[in-house]
Design an enzyme around this catalytic site. Structure first.
Site, short mmCIF file in Angstrom:
data_model
loop_
_atom_site.label_atom_id
_atom_site.label_comp_id
_atom_site.label_asym_id
_atom_site.label_seq_id
_atom_site.Cartn_x
_atom_site.Cartn_y
_atom_site.Cartn_z
N ASP A 10 0.85 -1.19 0.00
CA ASP A 10 0.00 0.00 0.00
C ASP A 10 0.89 1.25 0.00
OD1 ASP A 10 -2.32 1.56 0.27
OD2 ASP A 10 -2.39 1.35 2.45
N ASP A 17 -8.81 3.28 -2.72
CA ASP A 17 -9.87 3.69 -1.80
C ASP A 17 -11.11 4.18 -2.53
OD1 ASP A 17 -8.09 2.97 0.08
OD2 ASP A 17 -7.52 5.00 0.66
N GLU A 32 2.82 5.11 -3.88
CA GLU A 32 2.86 6.07 -5.02
C GLU A 32 4.21 6.79 -5.09
OE1 GLU A 32 0.35 5.77 -2.70
OE2 GLU A 32 -0.68 4.45 -4.12
O1 MIG Z 1 -4.15 6.07 4.32
O2 MIG Z 1 -3.56 0.79 5.63
O3 MIG Z 1 -5.82 1.96 0.26
O4 MIG Z 1 -6.78 -0.21 1.68
O5 MIG Z 1 -6.82 -0.03 4.49
C1 MIG Z 1 -4.80 4.87 4.41
C2 MIG Z 1 -4.72 1.52 5.77
C3 MIG Z 1 -3.83 3.75 4.22
C4 MIG Z 1 -4.95 2.91 2.28
C5 MIG Z 1 -5.36 1.67 1.56
C6 MIG Z 1 -6.39 0.94 2.36
C7 MIG Z 1 -5.82 0.60 3.71
C8 MIG Z 1 -5.35 1.86 4.43
N1 MIG Z 1 -4.41 2.60 3.59
#
Ligand code: MIG
Length: 836
Positions: A461, A539, A464
């Site tokens: 996650d 998200d 980017e």
């Molecule tokens: O800023 O890890 O897209 O699936 O549950 C949120 C927490 C960070 C974004 C991900 C989401 C995940 C969440 N993450």
């Protein structure tokens, strides 16, 4: 939109007139980008050229150089350097292959043009002005042509906003826009299927709660397919800088693509079929390896399940409710204060024990891993020597991952040599420079902190990479990456950060568990990401719009070389209803990645949360997914081998049917299943377009002639679903998780076409090891034809070295009101049988 309201906020203290003027200027400035190419300098005419065995290099009057390279009869690369010679260095993280077989081609030269001719394409370079045109070698008709010579920003007019002076100059190419031309692909975009008249930017961005039109999103795949009158071509603009694609937003005459630095460097693919282009694109940027079969299983997640008891509770509840489940995802709260490669000692004191208990129920665990490593210089006197299980120890005084990375010099630094310290979940953090091969190896090996405890997959996650200091990447501008010794900045490396992180993760899992196929899921990526990771669309919102948008998104990703995709079933942000969740599962049960996931603040949405009525329907679809596993797995193998995605727009299978060109509220799985989901509340019927051919209603076996729109009923328990006449769908027994039972019997549902014919080739392998790469698979071809009042079924001799053992095959003819069934023992031999 957001930009404008932000501007209004800033302008508030000024008087109204000044504000208005400033606002107009601001709006103008943000809109002129698309027209800007008018100010670019055009490359000079070709004055001479040289030829080698792979192609030609042209020298232009302005000292620019252009290279055309023949990689395959249908694949030609174009590379240009403006006002200088082409650099010797030629490297891209996206490219998987450079060992192309020598291809036959010839050269013809006229006063006006130099032409490369392969068996399939003529690449014509008009000398003055220099315009490149691709034609079909058989018909000589134009497939795609420059509308202007290639361009670069000689006057610096594009240098605004985020432009990095180290990036070089803006480069662009403009192509003629066909009156009937359609555009597809371009990776992950919050946009409809046909990108005609759209304008897009690629700059990997954390975009929670995105809606249609938000751009850019998490991923960058600068590859698109153009389709006009049934003929398709592809263009992969392999440039990782922030890139722009304009498919006729402002001009009736041209489309253009460009980037804020780097080279003009693109690959031209000729179809004419889209499937052929996708195959070549996979050859160039990498085929998706087979994930473990359980990746096709149902998955459950939320932000976050903790402590360990709650994870067990989720698994137990799934079994109790008789809902199939293969995977639970554990989100960031399992970590010791968000430190990656650790476990929270209170919430997860004994991860090995937890994984052991879950395994007994057939449940696998995937842990989230973010790129942000907590910035934590060791406290004075803290003991830094690593224990054999440092992930379980206390981290407050000394954090082993930070210590090791600092010592080895693997973290990103700014141009001035200072450590780059973004802010993410752990607070002040550092990022790994994944362009360093040793850093990738180190990162990969760190995953023993998971695999040693039985974790089966990794979820990447925030890659980017997100930075709470500045989500636009502004704070990272002067971050330097090693980049094979070239030491380049963020402008070039941002969009490939996730690709390289996923690569490090994938290769680490391969080393740690050589007998298992790695399973990695990523949010961000660049072209080629399919070699290392599956993806989900980040998200999303728990809204009907978001559900509807997910369909063109999956379809477009599939047309961009990413076959294994999905979104959070039920949506991530906001509150679900039983009805919406049910309809969402009626799409999710056929998406490659089927995972219910929810935001930390979101109302719970596991399948049972809205009561038995909805849960019963959801169960029906999850069970059907598992019964369809032999079909889904066969389709997965096709994606691996040919690049044709699992989740397809109708147009991929019917590109000559112009009625399909814009359909993105229906989808197909492989060649054979067509689904027309309900994407709005309180709707119990819909129109469905069926392409030419014969179609069978999956639920009633009722036959429909295609090439027309039909109206069908769709009560909440039924998603309209059709099988192509001519298809055979292999089904297995109902299961609670992959591997619970052998695929015995395999039942072949036969849907004969107008001529009484049907066929399929079942694919099988062990579902978990890499042995399929060495021939340990089995393909069994089944052909059916009508014979008098019955049918003849022939089972081909199996191909490949995998032996699934003795099991039963049964054949069911779906064409008749009374199903006719014949069951035989499959002994791995060719045979023919008759069904009367
Ligand atoms: O800023 O890890 O897209 O699936 O549950 C949120 C927490 C960070 C974004 C991900 C989401 C995940 C969440 N993450």
């Amino acid at each position: 939109m957001e930009n404008y309201s932000l501007a209004l906020l800033i302008l508030r203290p000024l008087n109204r007139r000044t504000s208005l003027i400033l606002l107009c200027l601001f709006v103008l400035a943000s809109h002129c980008r698309a027209q800007d190419i008018a100010s670019l300098e055009k490359i000079g005419p070709a004055v001479s050229f040289t030829r080698n065995d792979k192609g030609i290099t042209l020298n232009c009057s302005d000292k620019s150089q252009v290279q055309l390279t023949v990689l395959a009869p249908d694949l030609i690369r174009v590379r240009a350097a403006f006002t200088k010679p082409l650099p010797a260095r030629d490297h891209s993280w996206a490219i998987a292959r450079d060992d192309w077989q020598p291809t036959q081609w010839s050269l013809t030269e006229t006063l006006d043009a130099i032409t490369i001719v392969t068996a399939e394409v003529e690449a014509v370079v008009h000398r003055s002005p220099m315009l490149i045109e691709f034609r079909d070698a058989r018909t000589h008709s134009t497939i795609n042509a420059d509308e202007q010579p290639m361009m670069y920003d000689a006057r610096g007019t594009m240098r605004k906003g985020m432009f990095d002076p180290d990036a070089g100059v803006f480069v662009a190419a403009a192509k003629k826009l066909g009156f009937d031309e359609h555009f597809y692909g371009l990776g992950e975009k919050a946009a409809r299927l046909d990108k005609r008249r759209g304008g897009f930017v690629n700059w990997n961005s954390d975009t929670p709660g995105y809606v249609e039109g938000r751009d850019p999103l998490y991923q960058t795949v600068p590859f698109y397919i153009g389709l006009q009158k049934g003929t398709a071509y592809g263009i992969f603009f392999d440039n990782s800088y922030r890139s722009h694609f304009d498919f006729g937003q402002f001009s009736q005459e041209h489309i253009w693509f460009g980037a804020e630095g780097g080279e003009m460097n693109y690959y031209f693919f000729y179809g004419p079929s889209i499937k052929k282009i996708l195959g070549r694109y996979a050859d160039l940027t990498g085929h998706m390896p087979m994930p473990p079969m359980w990746a096709l299983g149902n998955q459950q997640s939320r932000y976050s399940y903790y402590p360990d008891k709650m994870v067990e509770e989720v698994a137990r509840r799934y079994r109790q409710e008789d809902l199939p489940l293969d995977v639970i995802h554990i989100d960031i709260h399992y970590l010791n204060a968000y430190r990656v490669f650790t476990w929270d000692p209170q919430r997860f004191p004994d991860p090995t024990a937890l994984m052991g208990k879950l395994k007994q129920q057939g449940v696998k665990v995937v842990t989230i891993v973010d790129p942000g490593i907590k910035y934590q210089p060791a406290a004075p006197g803290a003991k830094t020597e690593a224990s054999s299980r440092p992930e379980l120890g206390p981290q407050e005084k000394s954090y082993y991952v930070y210590n090791q990375g600092i010592e080895k010099g693997f973290f990103q630094k700014r141009k001035n040599g200072q450590l780059f310290i973004p802010r993410v979940w752990p607070g002040d953090s550092v990022f790994v420079d994944y362009t360093l091969p040793e850093a990738r190896k180190w990162w990969g090996d760190l995953h023993r902190a998971y695999t040693d405890h039985g974790v089966q997959g990794i979820w990447n996650d925030m890659n980017e990479p997100a930075d709470f200091v500045d989500q636009t990447g502004g704070n990272q501008r002067d971050v330097v990456s090693f980049d094979e010794g070239e030491k380049t900045t963020h402008a070039k490396n941002r969009n490939v950060f996730a690709l390289l992180e996923a690569r490090a993760t994938y290769e680490g899992l391969q080393r740690l568990q050589p007998n298992q196929r790695p399973y990695v899921i990523t949010r961000a990526g660049y072209a080629g990401i399919q070699r290392y990771a599956t993806m989900w669309t980040g998200d999303s919102n728990s809204t009907w719009d978001s559900l509807a948008l997910s369909i063109p998104m999956f379809e477009s990703l599939g047309l961009s070389g990413e076959p294994f995709v999905g979104s959070d079933a039920g949506g991530f942000i906001g509150r679900d209803t039983g009805e919406m969740l049910t309809r969402w599962y009626q799409v999710a049960f056929l998406t490659p990645f089927c995972r219910n996931h929810k935001d930390v603040k979101g109302y719970d949405q596991e399948p049972w949360r809205f009561g038995k009525y909805y849960e019963d329907i959801i169960r029906k679809y999850l069970k059907l997914r598992y019964e369809l596993m032999p079909f889904l797995y066969t389709t997965l193998d096709e994606a691996h081998r040919t690049g044709a995605p699992i989740f397809r727009p109708l147009l991929l299978n019917y590109q000559n049917d112009e009625n399909t060109l814009d359909i993105d509220d229906e989808f197909m799985i492989g060649d054979d299943l067509l689904v027309a989901p309900i994407l709005k509340p309180n709707q119990t019927e819909r129109l469905v377009y069926l392409p030419k051919g014969t179609w069978y209603d999956y639920w009633t076996n009722k036959k429909y002639p295609g090439g027309t729109m039909i109206r069908v009923d769709a009560p909440l328990e039924t998603v309209p679903m059709f099988v192509r006449g001519g298809a055979i769908i292999p089904l297995g027994p109902s299961m609670s998780y992959v591997g619970e039972k052998p695929f015995d019997p395999i039942s072949f549902a036969i849907y004969p076409d107008e001529n009484g014919l049907a066929s399929t080739t079942l694919y099988e392998d062990d579902g978990s090891s890499p042995a399929y790469q060495d021939g340990a698979f089995r393909r069994t071809k089944i052909d059916v034809k009508r014979a008098g009042i019955g049918y003849l079924v022939s089972v081909g001799a199996p191909v490949g070295n995998y032996n699934p053992g003795r099991r039963k095959f049964s054949f069911v003819i779906k064409a008749d009101p009374i199903a006719r069934v014949v069951t035989i023992a499959d002994e791995g031999q060719a045979r023919t049988l008759e069904i009367r």
